[in-house]
Design a protein around this motif. Structure first.
Motif, PDB file in Angstrom:
ATOM      1  N   MET A   1     -15.119 -24.899 -13.141  1.00  0.00           N
ATOM      2  CA  MET A   1     -15.900 -24.525 -14.323  1.00  0.00           C
ATOM      3  C   MET A   1     -14.939 -24.269 -15.491  1.00  0.00           C
ATOM      4  SD  MET A   1     -19.045 -24.804 -13.555  1.00  0.00           S
ATOM      5  CE  MET A   1     -19.725 -24.145 -15.080  1.00  0.00           C
ATOM      6  N   VAL A   2     -15.306 -24.799 -16.642  1.00  0.00           N
ATOM      7  CA  VAL A   2     -14.458 -24.707 -17.834  1.00  0.00           C
ATOM      8  C   VAL A   2     -15.224 -23.964 -18.920  1.00  0.00           C
ATOM      9  CG1 VAL A   2     -13.155 -26.034 -19.551  1.00  0.00           C
ATOM     10  CG2 VAL A   2     -13.527 -26.981 -17.264  1.00  0.00           C
ATOM     11  N   LYS A   3     -14.570 -22.993 -19.553  1.00  0.00           N
ATOM     12  CA  LYS A   3     -15.202 -22.311 -20.694  1.00  0.00           C
ATOM     13  C   LYS A   3     -14.285 -22.469 -21.896  1.00  0.00           C
ATOM     14  CE  LYS A   3     -17.376 -18.080 -22.185  1.00  0.00           C
ATOM     15  NZ  LYS A   3     -17.090 -16.657 -22.306  1.00  0.00           N
ATOM     16  N   TRP A   4     -14.822 -23.003 -22.962  1.00  0.00           N
ATOM     17  CA  TRP A   4     -14.059 -23.158 -24.203  1.00  0.00           C
ATOM     18  C   TRP A   4     -14.961 -22.716 -25.363  1.00  0.00           C
ATOM     19  CZ3 TRP A   4     -14.874 -26.985 -28.212  1.00  0.00           C
ATOM     20  CH2 TRP A   4     -13.915 -26.896 -29.235  1.00  0.00           C
ATOM     21  N   LYS A   5     -14.440 -21.766 -26.178  1.00  0.00           N
ATOM     22  CA  LYS A   5     -15.272 -21.098 -27.188  1.00  0.00           C
ATOM     23  C   LYS A   5     -16.515 -20.542 -26.481  1.00  0.00           C
ATOM     24  CE  LYS A   5     -13.466 -23.448 -31.236  1.00  0.00           C
ATOM     25  NZ  LYS A   5     -12.740 -22.291 -31.775  1.00  0.00           N
ATOM     26  N   ARG A   6     -17.707 -20.872 -26.973  1.00  0.00           N
ATOM     27  CA  ARG A   6     -18.906 -20.321 -26.322  1.00  0.00           C
ATOM     28  C   ARG A   6     -19.537 -21.340 -25.363  1.00  0.00           C
ATOM     29  NH1 ARG A   6     -20.325 -21.956 -31.423  1.00  0.00           N
ATOM     30  NH2 ARG A   6     -22.181 -23.268 -31.612  1.00  0.00           N
ATOM     31  N   TYR A   7     -18.850 -22.451 -25.157  1.00  0.00           N
ATOM     32  CA  TYR A   7     -19.422 -23.532 -24.349  1.00  0.00           C
ATOM     33  C   TYR A   7     -18.884 -23.527 -22.915  1.00  0.00           C
ATOM     34  CZ  TYR A   7     -19.646 -25.179 -29.200  1.00  0.00           C
ATOM     35  OH  TYR A   7     -19.822 -25.271 -30.545  1.00  0.00           O
ATOM     36  N   LYS A   8     -19.692 -24.124 -22.033  1.00  0.00           N
ATOM     37  CA  LYS A   8     -19.248 -24.311 -20.654  1.00  0.00           C
ATOM     38  C   LYS A   8     -19.340 -25.783 -20.289  1.00  0.00           C
ATOM     39  CE  LYS A   8     -20.517 -19.809 -18.764  1.00  0.00           C
ATOM     40  NZ  LYS A   8     -21.562 -19.091 -18.038  1.00  0.00           N
ATOM     41  N   ALA A   9     -18.484 -26.195 -19.358  1.00  0.00           N
ATOM     42  CA  ALA A   9     -18.526 -27.568 -18.838  1.00  0.00           C
ATOM     43  C   ALA A   9     -18.128 -27.505 -17.372  1.00  0.00           C
ATOM     44  CB  ALA A   9     -17.550 -28.451 -19.614  1.00  0.00           C
ATOM     45  N   SER A  10     -18.390 -28.573 -16.649  1.00  0.00           N
ATOM     46  CA  SER A  10     -17.953 -28.606 -15.249  1.00  0.00           C
ATOM     47  C   SER A  10     -17.184 -29.890 -14.965  1.00  0.00           C
ATOM     48  CB  SER A  10     -19.147 -28.473 -14.299  1.00  0.00           C
ATOM     49  OG  SER A  10     -20.026 -29.560 -14.465  1.00  0.00           O
ATOM     50  N   VAL A  11     -16.189 -29.755 -14.116  1.00  0.00           N
ATOM     51  CA  VAL A  11     -15.459 -30.924 -13.604  1.00  0.00           C
ATOM     52  C   VAL A  11     -15.675 -30.907 -12.093  1.00  0.00           C
ATOM     53  CG1 VAL A  11     -13.199 -31.993 -13.273  1.00  0.00           C
ATOM     54  CG2 VAL A  11     -13.733 -30.851 -15.436  1.00  0.00           C
ATOM     55  N   VAL A  12     -16.260 -31.962 -11.561  1.00  0.00           N
ATOM     56  CA  VAL A  12     -16.535 -32.004 -10.127  1.00  0.00           C
ATOM     57  C   VAL A  12     -15.634 -33.067  -9.494  1.00  0.00           C
ATOM     58  CG1 VAL A  12     -18.287 -32.337  -8.348  1.00  0.00           C
ATOM     59  CG2 VAL A  12     -18.908 -31.298 -10.532  1.00  0.00           C
ATOM     60  N   VAL A  13     -14.867 -32.625  -8.503  1.00  0.00           N
ATOM     61  CA  VAL A  13     -13.917 -33.528  -7.843  1.00  0.00           C
ATOM     62  C   VAL A  13     -14.461 -33.856  -6.454  1.00  0.00           C
ATOM     63  CG1 VAL A  13     -11.527 -33.832  -7.105  1.00  0.00           C
ATOM     64  CG2 VAL A  13     -12.046 -32.391  -9.095  1.00  0.00           C
ATOM     65  N   ASP A  14     -14.887 -35.094  -6.289  1.00  0.00           N
ATOM     66  CA  ASP A  14     -15.474 -35.555  -5.018  1.00  0.00           C
ATOM     67  C   ASP A  14     -14.598 -36.722  -4.541  1.00  0.00           C
ATOM     68  OD1 ASP A  14     -17.039 -36.290  -2.908  1.00  0.00           O
ATOM     69  OD2 ASP A  14     -18.786 -36.880  -4.097  1.00  0.00           O
ATOM     70  N   ILE A  15     -13.546 -36.417  -3.830  1.00  0.00           N
ATOM     71  CA  ILE A  15     -12.536 -37.437  -3.534  1.00  0.00           C
ATOM     72  C   ILE A  15     -12.004 -37.267  -2.108  1.00  0.00           C
ATOM     73  CG2 ILE A  15     -10.852 -35.965  -4.727  1.00  0.00           C
ATOM     74  CD1 ILE A  15      -9.179 -38.329  -5.332  1.00  0.00           C
ATOM     75  N   ARG A  16     -11.721 -38.385  -1.466  1.00  0.00           N
ATOM     76  CA  ARG A  16     -11.192 -38.378  -0.091  1.00  0.00           C
ATOM     77  C   ARG A  16     -10.046 -39.378   0.027  1.00  0.00           C
ATOM     78  NH1 ARG A  16     -16.184 -38.000  -0.637  1.00  0.00           N
ATOM     79  NH2 ARG A  16     -16.426 -40.236  -0.877  1.00  0.00           N
ATOM     80  N   HIS A  17      -9.086 -39.036   0.882  1.00  0.00           N
ATOM     81  CA  HIS A  17      -8.055 -40.001   1.258  1.00  0.00           C
ATOM     82  C   HIS A  17      -8.700 -40.992   2.224  1.00  0.00           C
ATOM     83  CE1 HIS A  17      -4.554 -37.850  -0.331  1.00  0.00           C
ATOM     84  NE2 HIS A  17      -5.093 -36.747   0.112  1.00  0.00           N
ATOM     85  N   GLU A  18      -8.427 -42.275   2.077  1.00  0.00           N
ATOM     86  CA  GLU A  18      -8.978 -43.269   3.027  1.00  0.00           C
ATOM     87  C   GLU A  18      -8.072 -43.394   4.233  1.00  0.00           C
ATOM     88  OE1 GLU A  18     -11.943 -45.019   3.031  1.00  0.00           O
ATOM     89  OE2 GLU A  18     -12.391 -43.525   1.509  1.00  0.00           O
TER      90      GLU A  18
END
Lengths: 122, 154
Positions: B137-154
């Motif tokens: 979860m990212v908060k910058w000024k009064r805003y929020k954003a999300s970064v979702v990491v859905d990753i696997r080694h093959e």
């Protein structure tokens, strides 16, 4: 000096063009913008720019292949790669294909101006 | 196929941190990453950009933010056109930059796609990510954003 801007992001293309308002870069003129490597090669054949900014991850034709094709068409072209791909292997690969500079995204306006000046001299 | 570890996740946290600092000149507040499992939601905002991984990895990384936050980021870049198309271009570019920077940690065996962007309804991320995804979860000024990491080694 003629510049071609190559990037699949409209915002990045605009940012690069705006950086040319810097007084030290007044001698650079944007002759075109391309959204992928195919468009870029076509514009290089038409305008033969001395300077190209090159994204790497693009649809149709990526920046590595595009750099190689541009250097075949215009061996003295100054290609500045501007990419988020920040691993050393990628940078070396593009330099081997003929690119002359590398600027990592995200970049500040100051870093962009400095990268241009380093590539082509003050 | 194996999941990623804490160091792997940190490369994405670092990439997000560098992005906001470089573009805005300010530090974003980044909350610790948590796993989407046991009913924990991956917060979806108005606009989402994502990058798909291939090569020695599979999965995606998503950047989701409100229109207001993306519009403010464009202002910081001196961009005056804030049409929907531009906002979508921006979330795609953020996702692309985060994924590209994280590749410094994973190496060039991680291949990344061009960005895909979408206007996203509430809870959209919950319908597309795996339960082993990490949410930053990212908060910058009064805003929020999300970064979702859905990753696997093959």
């Amino acid at each position: 000096m003629k510049l071609l801007i190559v990037d699949d992001s409209t915002i990045i293309r605009s940012r690069i063009a705006r950086a040319l308002n810097h007084p030290k870069l007044a001698f650079i003129q944007v002759i075109g913008m391309a959204r992928n490597g195919v468009e870029a090669v076509s514009l290089v054949m038409r305008h033969m720019p001395e300077l190209v900014t090159m994204d790497l991850t693009m649809p149709e034709m990526d920046g590595v292949e595009c750099t190689e094709k541009i250097i075949q068409l215009k061996p003295d072209c100054n290609i500045l790669v501007i990419s988020a791909l920040s691993d050393k292997a990628t940078a070396l690969k593009t330099l081997k294909k003929g690119a002359r500079g590398f600027l990592y995204k995200p970049f500040s306006d100051e870093a962009l101006v400095a990268a241009f000046l380093e590539l082509i001299g003050p | 196929m194996s999941s990623i570890d804490e160091k792997d996740i940190h490369s994405f946290v670092d990439a997000v941190s560098v992005y906001f600092h470089q573009i805005t000149g300010e530090k974003a507040e980044i909350k610790a990453a948590y796993l989407v499992e046991g009913g924990v939601s991956a917060t979806t905002f108005d606009l989402t950009g994502y990058i798909s991984f291939s090569g020695s990895f599979s999965g995606r990384v998503y950047f989701s933010a409100s229109r207001a936050m993306v519009s403010h980021l464009l202002l910081m870049m001196k961009e005056s056109n804030h049409a929907e198309e531009q906002l979508l271009d921006a979330v795609g570019e953020v996702a692309n930059t985060i994924a590209g920077n994280a590749r410094k940690h994973f190496g060039s065996a991680m291949e990344i796609s061009v960005p895909v962007t979408a206007v996203t309804p509430d809870n959209w991320l919950d319908t597309v990510v795996s339960p082993r995804s990490y949410v930053i979860m990212v908060k910058w000024k009064r805003y929020k954003a999300s970064v979702v990491v859905d990753i696997r080694h093959e």
